[in-house]
Design a protein around this motif. Structure first.
Motif, PDB file in Angstrom:
ATOM      1  N   VAL A 296     -46.008  24.448 -30.949  1.00 21.46           N
ATOM      2  CA  VAL A 296     -45.688  23.028 -31.062  1.00 21.46           C
ATOM      3  C   VAL A 296     -46.008  22.526 -32.467  1.00 21.46           C
ATOM      4  O   VAL A 296     -45.213  21.819 -33.097  1.00 21.46           O
ATOM      5  CB  VAL A 296     -46.479  22.218 -30.012  1.00 21.46           C
ATOM      6  N   TYR A 297     -47.166  22.924 -32.989  1.00 13.72           N
ATOM      7  CA  TYR A 297     -47.581  22.459 -34.319  1.00 13.72           C
ATOM      8  C   TYR A 297     -46.929  23.272 -35.423  1.00 13.72           C
ATOM      9  O   TYR A 297     -46.785  22.790 -36.546  1.00 13.72           O
ATOM     10  CB  TYR A 297     -49.110  22.478 -34.401  1.00 13.72           C
ATOM     11  N   ILE A 298     -46.539  24.512 -35.125  1.00 16.08           N
ATOM     12  CA  ILE A 298     -45.715  25.276 -36.063  1.00 16.08           C
ATOM     13  C   ILE A 298     -44.416  24.526 -36.328  1.00 16.08           C
ATOM     14  O   ILE A 298     -43.893  24.512 -37.445  1.00 16.08           O
ATOM     15  CB  ILE A 298     -45.433  26.680 -35.497  1.00 16.08           C
ATOM     16  N   LEU A 299     -43.904  23.861 -35.294  1.00 18.18           N
ATOM     17  CA  LEU A 299     -42.655  23.114 -35.436  1.00 18.18           C
ATOM     18  C   LEU A 299     -42.860  21.720 -36.020  1.00 18.18           C
ATOM     19  O   LEU A 299     -41.972  21.199 -36.690  1.00 18.18           O
ATOM     20  CB  LEU A 299     -41.963  22.985 -34.071  1.00 18.18           C
ATOM     21  N   VAL A 300     -44.014  21.091 -35.797  1.00 14.77           N
ATOM     22  CA  VAL A 300     -44.167  19.691 -36.191  1.00 14.77           C
ATOM     23  C   VAL A 300     -44.856  19.513 -37.537  1.00 14.77           C
ATOM     24  O   VAL A 300     -44.643  18.497 -38.220  1.00 14.77           O
ATOM     25  CB  VAL A 300     -44.915  18.901 -35.097  1.00 14.77           C
ATOM     26  N   LEU A 301     -45.670  20.472 -37.974  1.00  9.78           N
ATOM     27  CA  LEU A 301     -46.414  20.266 -39.221  1.00  9.78           C
ATOM     28  C   LEU A 301     -45.512  20.182 -40.454  1.00  9.78           C
ATOM     29  O   LEU A 301     -45.680  19.266 -41.271  1.00  9.78           O
ATOM     30  CB  LEU A 301     -47.461  21.368 -39.393  1.00  9.78           C
ATOM     31  N   PRO A 302     -44.548  21.096 -40.655  1.00 10.60           N
ATOM     32  CA  PRO A 302     -43.682  20.938 -41.835  1.00 10.60           C
ATOM     33  C   PRO A 302     -42.881  19.631 -41.843  1.00 10.60           C
ATOM     34  O   PRO A 302     -42.782  18.992 -42.901  1.00 10.60           O
ATOM     35  CB  PRO A 302     -42.774  22.173 -41.766  1.00 10.60           C
ATOM     36  N   PRO A 303     -42.308  19.179 -40.711  1.00 14.04           N
ATOM     37  CA  PRO A 303     -41.683  17.845 -40.748  1.00 14.04           C
ATOM     38  C   PRO A 303     -42.674  16.736 -41.085  1.00 14.04           C
ATOM     39  O   PRO A 303     -42.318  15.787 -41.800  1.00 14.04           O
ATOM     40  CB  PRO A 303     -41.131  17.674 -39.322  1.00 14.04           C
ATOM     41  N   MET A 304     -43.917  16.835 -40.613  1.00 17.36           N
ATOM     42  CA  MET A 304     -44.929  15.861 -41.034  1.00 17.36           C
ATOM     43  C   MET A 304     -45.124  15.919 -42.550  1.00 17.36           C
ATOM     44  O   MET A 304     -45.315  14.895 -43.209  1.00 17.36           O
ATOM     45  CB  MET A 304     -46.247  16.141 -40.314  1.00 17.36           C
ATOM     46  N   GLY A 305     -45.102  17.151 -43.089  1.00 19.48           N
ATOM     47  CA  GLY A 305     -45.218  17.286 -44.530  1.00 19.48           C
ATOM     48  C   GLY A 305     -44.047  16.658 -45.263  1.00 19.48           C
ATOM     49  O   GLY A 305     -44.226  16.026 -46.312  1.00 19.48           O
ATOM     50  N   LEU A 306     -42.844  16.813 -44.714  1.00 20.63           N
ATOM     51  CA  LEU A 306     -41.676  16.186 -45.335  1.00 20.63           C
ATOM     52  C   LEU A 306     -41.781  14.665 -45.299  1.00 20.63           C
ATOM     53  O   LEU A 306     -41.465  13.989 -46.285  1.00 20.63           O
ATOM     54  CB  LEU A 306     -40.393  16.646 -44.626  1.00 20.63           C
TER      55      LEU A 306
END
Length: 390
Positions: A296-306
């Motif tokens: 779940v966080y593998i998928l959400v962390l990079p978009p949070m970074g963007l």
């Protein structure tokens, strides 16, 4: 049926080994990594290797090791998978509008349900983030390319055959597609006769290997290839989130691969890793969700970074509390491995265990809230430009 499935699994493993050996023997792949021009302007890099212009046409895309090209390949592949998975979802939704069986029979509906979930989560989500990471991270940190350009290319080219194996039951109707749902809970997944389930699990192995290779590459690139003026203190927030995501992949994906091997052995060799008389069906749930929740966080962390990267640019301000956004990213990465059993609250586990996982599930909301607070504060009184990225 078990013998036939075992033979099919063996043939597939031999095929994958042949592909791996063939890739390992390809030693003449051109490296398009930009290299500093020598003092005499001879066009040779420090290693004494000449760098030619990229070939044109399809040869370029089949042989490229340039990070921007590979980023584009990841993106095109992910969009294609998204279209396939989205079509499955549309057909399932259409079926729910119609009398039972009018559009899809029960078996096909279950097969779409299984492949849709796996396609969106593992065949689309992670590769789409790798597309952004491959294209932008070397540019953001001042690197010439990824640390291992050829491994970067191999990581991508493992994905298309992985997708074909996941969808193998649809491509070869005689063996039947998997109907396990995307979580593959035994005993259903262990006893289901369709050989398409074996192909799906082997395809997930390729996808997992691809993701692990990519994660190692991102970690090595961000750790060792930063420009002289890029320190840990001024590393951009998107690179921080990709670094954290890659660390999660490094711990989570191999575990999924190990669990899949155990499940394949249960299906084809007669082991009892997940049988009632063996490890029990809950063992799979623990192993799967120890991968599944960090995913779940593998998928959400990079978009949070963007989001953290784009908002300041179009708000006319610096990111508020940059260090706290970085710390919250690292905190999410650590805590994400301590919450997996909140997916299992109805399984009858010890209430004391449920309480501990409940506490960590509440705790992981705090660093997520820190990010949202910092985003709002970054935009507060800023000069917002509502362009497409914003």
């Amino acid at each position: 049926m078990a013998t036939g499935g075992l033979v099919l699994t063996g043939i597939t493993i031999v095929f994958l080994l042949v592909v791996t050996v063939a890739l390992a023997r390809v030693v003449d792949w051109r490296s398009y990594t930009p290299s500093p021009i020598g003092a005499d302007g001879d066009g040779y890099g420090e290693a004494g290797q000449a760098y030619e212009e990229k070939p044109g046409g399809i040869v370029r895309w089949l042989t490229t090791v340039d990070h921007k090209d590979i980023g584009i390949l990841y993106g095109v592949y992910a969009v294609a998978v998204f279209a396939v998975g989205g079509l499955m979802a549309v057909l399932m939704r259409a079926q729910l509008l119609l009398p039972a069986g009018a559009l899809l029979d029960a078996n096909l509906y279950n097969a779409f349900l299984t492949s849709h979930g796996i396609s969106m989560l593992l065949l689309f989500g992670t590769p789409m983030l790798a597309a952004f990471g491959n294209y932008f991270i070397p540019l953001l940190i001042g690197a010439d390319d990824m640390a291992f350009p050829r491994i970067n290319a191999i990581a991508f080219w493992l994905l298309p055959p992985g997708a074909l194996l996941v969808w193998g039951g649809f491509l070869l109707p005689s063996i039947g597609p998997a109907q396990t749902s995307w979580v593959m809970y035994p005993p259903l997944s262990a006893e289901q006769p369709q050989a398409g389930a074996d192909l799906m699990m082997l395809g997930l192995h390729l996808v997992g290997i691809s993701g692990t290779l990519g994660a190692i590459n991102f970690i090595a690139t961000i750790w060792t290839e930063r420009g002289e003026d890029v320190s840990w203190a001024n590393l951009d927030i998107f690179s921080w989130t990709m670094l954290t995501q890659s660390g999660l992949i490094l711990f989570a994906f191999p575990l999924l691969g190990s669990a899949l091997i155990m499940l394949l052995l249960d299906r084809n060799v007669g082991t009892t890793f997940f049988a009632i008389e063996g490890g029990g069906t809950m063992l799979w749930q623990h192993l799967f969700w120890f991968f599944g929740h960090p995913e779940v966080y593998i998928l959400v962390l990079p978009p949070m970074g963007l989001v953290s990267f784009i908002l300041p640019k179009f708000s006319g301000r610096k990111l508020f509390g940059f260090k706290f956004v970085v710390y919250s990213t690292l905190a999410i990465g650590v805590l994400s491995f301590g919450v997996w059993a909140h997916h299992m609250f109805t399984t009858g586990m010890d209430p004391r265990l449920r309480a501990s996982f409940m506490a960590v599930s509440l705790a992981i909301a705090i660093p997520s809230a820190v990010k949202v607070f910092n985003w709002i504060t970054t935009m507060w009184n800023g000069k917002l430009r509502l362009t497409t990225p914003m």
